[in-house]
Motif scaffolding. Sequence first.
Motif, short mmCIF file in Angstrom:
data_model
loop_
_atom_site.label_atom_id
_atom_site.label_comp_id
_atom_site.label_asym_id
_atom_site.label_seq_id
_atom_site.Cartn_x
_atom_site.Cartn_y
_atom_site.Cartn_z
N GLU A 83 24.55 -27.71 44.04
CA GLU A 83 25.74 -26.90 43.80
C GLU A 83 26.01 -26.03 45.02
OE1 GLU A 83 25.31 -24.83 40.09
OE2 GLU A 83 25.00 -26.71 39.00
N TRP A 84 27.30 -25.85 45.33
CA TRP A 84 27.67 -25.16 46.55
C TRP A 84 29.02 -24.45 46.43
CZ3 TRP A 84 32.13 -27.75 47.45
CH2 TRP A 84 32.19 -29.10 47.13
N LEU A 85 29.26 -23.54 47.37
CA LEU A 85 30.55 -22.90 47.59
C LEU A 85 31.02 -23.35 48.96
CD1 LEU A 85 32.80 -20.75 47.02
CD2 LEU A 85 31.33 -19.16 48.28
N GLU A 86 32.27 -23.76 49.06
CA GLU A 86 32.82 -24.24 50.32
C GLU A 86 34.05 -23.43 50.68
OE1 GLU A 86 33.49 -28.64 51.56
OE2 GLU A 86 35.26 -28.03 50.41
N ARG A 87 34.15 -23.06 51.92
CA ARG A 87 35.38 -22.45 52.45
C ARG A 87 35.65 -23.09 53.79
NH1 ARG A 87 34.70 -16.66 52.89
NH2 ARG A 87 34.85 -16.69 50.63
N GLU A 88 36.90 -23.59 53.92
CA GLU A 88 37.31 -24.25 55.16
C GLU A 88 38.66 -23.72 55.58
OE1 GLU A 88 35.43 -28.63 55.15
OE2 GLU A 88 36.91 -28.30 53.56
N ALA A 89 38.94 -23.81 56.87
CA ALA A 89 40.23 -23.37 57.43
C ALA A 89 40.77 -24.47 58.32
CB ALA A 89 40.03 -22.08 58.23
N ASP A 90 42.10 -24.63 58.27
CA ASP A 90 42.71 -25.59 59.19
C ASP A 90 43.21 -24.85 60.43
OD1 ASP A 90 45.13 -24.39 58.56
OD2 ASP A 90 45.98 -26.14 57.55
N GLY A 91 43.71 -25.56 61.40
CA GLY A 91 44.16 -24.94 62.65
C GLY A 91 45.39 -24.06 62.50
N ALA A 92 46.14 -24.19 61.39
CA ALA A 92 47.37 -23.43 61.18
C ALA A 92 47.13 -22.13 60.43
CB ALA A 92 48.37 -24.29 60.41
N GLY A 93 45.89 -21.81 60.11
CA GLY A 93 45.57 -20.56 59.43
C GLY A 93 45.43 -20.68 57.92
N ALA A 94 45.65 -21.86 57.37
CA ALA A 94 45.46 -22.05 55.92
C ALA A 94 43.97 -22.15 55.62
CB ALA A 94 46.17 -23.31 55.45
N GLU A 95 43.59 -21.59 54.48
CA GLU A 95 42.19 -21.66 54.03
C GLU A 95 42.15 -22.26 52.65
OE1 GLU A 95 40.17 -17.94 54.06
OE2 GLU A 95 39.83 -18.01 56.22
N ARG A 96 41.03 -22.89 52.34
CA ARG A 96 40.79 -23.33 50.97
C ARG A 96 39.35 -23.00 50.62
NH1 ARG A 96 40.56 -29.94 50.97
NH2 ARG A 96 38.69 -30.16 52.22
N GLU A 97 39.19 -22.59 49.37
CA GLU A 97 37.85 -22.27 48.88
C GLU A 97 37.62 -23.08 47.62
OE1 GLU A 97 35.67 -18.42 47.08
OE2 GLU A 97 36.41 -18.23 49.14
N ARG A 98 36.49 -23.75 47.58
CA ARG A 98 36.17 -24.61 46.44
C ARG A 98 34.72 -24.40 46.06
NH1 ARG A 98 38.09 -30.55 47.97
NH2 ARG A 98 36.17 -30.53 49.13
N ARG A 99 34.49 -24.50 44.75
CA ARG A 99 33.13 -24.55 44.23
C ARG A 99 32.92 -25.96 43.75
NH1 ARG A 99 30.74 -19.81 43.80
NH2 ARG A 99 32.07 -17.99 43.84
#
Length: 146
Positions: A83-99
């Motif tokens: 089990e994990w928490l993920e946070r990623e960002a693209d080059g345009a400044g958008a972020e997504r956070e997923r469990r």
Amino acid sequence: MSDPFDLVRGWFAVFNRGDLRALEHYYDEQAAMDLDGEREEGRAGILSMWTRRFSAWGPGLSGGIRRRLHMVGRIETGLIHAEWLEREADGAGAERERRGFSQFRIERGQILWQQDLAIDETTGIAEGLVVSGAATLPPRRYPPRP
């Protein structure tokens, strides 16, 4: 690596570094992976999938990592569950956070099958389901009471 728990922890460390060359050694040549609604077969296909992902999304958690591992255990089927928490960002400044969680079938010291399922923290929508032949999941049906 003979201990599947150490193998999975090592996989997360390599994944967080974005080291595709090292990630390659974790997968069996005939491995399969289900990720974000896609299925890839073979080590080369899986690495291609990770290459696309790493080029679209960069690490978003402190320390420059993508996923923070919370728990690793073996489930009744013999799979290793993480089990994990993920946070990623693209080059345009958008972020997504997923469990989410990953399930690994490990044989002969390599990953033979991996499935990642995630819930988007902002929408609550489950991502990563591979549904064969149907656009939506069937409704739950319970048997009638006796």
